[in-house]
Structures are given as structure tokens and as C-alpha cells.
Design a protein around this motif. Structure first.
Motif, mmCIF file in Angstrom:
data_model
loop_
_atom_site.group_PDB
_atom_site.id
_atom_site.type_symbol
_atom_site.label_atom_id
_atom_site.label_comp_id
_atom_site.label_asym_id
_atom_site.label_seq_id
_atom_site.Cartn_x
_atom_site.Cartn_y
_atom_site.Cartn_z
ATOM 1 N N GLY A 104 0.712 -1.215 0.080
ATOM 2 C CA GLY A 104 0.119 0.007 -0.002
ATOM 3 C C GLY A 104 0.877 1.401 -0.034
ATOM 4 O O GLY A 104 0.519 2.394 -0.632
ATOM 5 N N CYS A 106 3.885 1.460 -1.201
ATOM 6 C CA CYS A 106 4.382 1.539 -2.500
ATOM 7 C C CYS A 106 3.401 2.312 -3.301
ATOM 8 O O CYS A 106 4.047 3.142 -4.189
ATOM 9 C CB CYS A 106 4.751 -0.218 -2.781
ATOM 10 S SG CYS A 106 5.743 -0.032 -4.447
ATOM 11 N N GLY A 107 2.420 1.994 -3.222
ATOM 12 C CA GLY A 107 1.389 2.466 -4.189
ATOM 13 C C GLY A 107 1.319 4.060 -4.080
ATOM 14 O O GLY A 107 1.136 4.840 -4.826
ATOM 15 N N GLN A 108 1.217 4.243 -2.638
ATOM 16 C CA GLN A 108 0.961 5.683 -2.212
ATOM 17 C C GLN A 108 2.192 6.622 -2.673
ATOM 18 O O GLN A 108 2.236 7.725 -3.280
ATOM 19 C CB GLN A 108 0.869 5.763 -0.740
ATOM 20 C CG GLN A 108 -0.304 5.215 -0.271
ATOM 21 C CD GLN A 108 -0.621 5.551 1.354
ATOM 22 O OE1 GLN A 108 0.338 6.030 1.839
ATOM 23 N NE2 GLN A 108 -1.577 4.930 1.784
ATOM 24 N N PHE A 111 2.462 6.728 -6.714
ATOM 25 C CA PHE A 111 1.375 7.795 -7.300
ATOM 26 C C PHE A 111 1.523 9.197 -6.580
ATOM 27 O O PHE A 111 1.363 10.081 -7.265
ATOM 28 C CB PHE A 111 -0.077 7.344 -6.865
ATOM 29 C CG PHE A 111 -1.136 8.048 -7.574
ATOM 30 C CD1 PHE A 111 -1.390 7.877 -8.946
ATOM 31 C CD2 PHE A 111 -1.887 8.835 -6.783
ATOM 32 C CE1 PHE A 111 -2.190 8.514 -9.628
ATOM 33 C CE2 PHE A 111 -2.732 9.786 -7.759
ATOM 34 C CZ PHE A 111 -3.091 9.783 -8.977
#
Length: 149
Positions: A104, A106-108, A111
Motif C-alpha cells: 500500500g 508502495c502504491g502511495q 502515485f
């Protein structure tokens, strides 16, 4: 507030969100559905937030200020919040909390760097520099190491 204290608060927020994810994942498993845990979490979040607003907000926006807010801003954040939180509750029991939180984050991370570079959502532009790119690679490598079995 100084930068160190604000950074510390951001760190604490991450700890609190991890605890929240773990507790509400348990609730979702006991309720047999992550969306039921999400509804429960948001209901009580609303109650706590209302108490804090009543205790701490000194002035409220005028009708003119409220009318000036684009309609999508009233619901879009809530929609993404429900989807994101529900996905946390759904994936934590399947992946484990450290794997889910690291993925999570990593996604934050990826992005947020993209959104910051282009100034999306009316946020300040934060250009992608070599130093930032190296930081992303370092954090991405750490996330891979956390998740290697």
C-alpha cells in the motif's frame, strides 16, 4: 510547527493507520465482510470527528464558501477512502499486515510522486529530481526485500 515535529506526526499517522487496519481487519473477518467493517469504521470515525469539530472548530464556512466548492469534492474523497480502506481490510488477512502495508505504501509512494510532479489535484508541484528518483528506488527495493519469501 517545525519540520521535525510535523514529520514525527506523519510517522505516528502511519503507525495509527497500521493499527486501525489490523483492528478493522479483525472486525471484517468476524463480520464476514470487509465492507461491513468499513461501514462500522466510518460510522464511528464520523462520531469521533463530530466530537472533535464541536470541541475545536471556532468558525464554520459561509454559505457562499460552501456553494463555491465543486460538487465532486463533496463525495470523491469519500469514495476513494471507502475503496482504499475496504481493499486494506480485504487484503490484510490474505497477505499479512506487513506485506499489505508495504505494498500500500508502495502504491502511495509511486502515485504521490507522479501526482506531485504534475501538480495534480491542485497540489503544489514537486518536480521529479534525480535525488527523488533514487529515493523511490531505495524505498521500492526495501519494499521488495520486505516481501521476498
Amino acid at each position: 510547527m517545525n519540520q521535525f515535529f510535523i514529520s514525527f506526526l506523519a510517522f505516528v499517522a502511519g503507525v495509527l493507520l497500521t493499527i486501525q487496519g489490523g483492528l478493522n481487519t479483525q472486525l471484517g473477518m468476524l463480520l464476514k465482510h470487509p465492507l461491513l467493517a468499513t461501514v462500522t469504521a466510518f460510522f464511528f470515525s464520523l462520531c469521533f470527528a463530530l466530537l472533535l469539530v464541536l470541541a475545536g472548530v471556532k468558525s464554520y464556512p459561509s454559505g457562499e464558501q460552501i456553494r463555491a466548492i465543486p460538487i465532486y469534492l463533496w463525495f470523491a474523497g469519500g469514495l476513494f477512502s471507502v475503496l482504499g480502506v475496504s481493499l486494506y481490510y480485504y487484503t490484510i488477512p490474505k497477505l499479512g499486515v506487513s506485506t499489505m502495508i508495504s505494498l500500500g505504501l508502495c502504491g502511495q509512494l509511486f502515485f504521490s510522486v507522479l501526482a506531485g510532479h504534475f501538480g495534480w489535484f491542485g497540489l503544489p508541484v514537486e518536480p521529479l529530481t534525480l535525488k527523488r528518483a533514487m529515493g523511490i528506488l531505495a524505498m521500492g527495493s526495501g519494499i521488495l526485500l520486505i516481501n521476498l519469501k
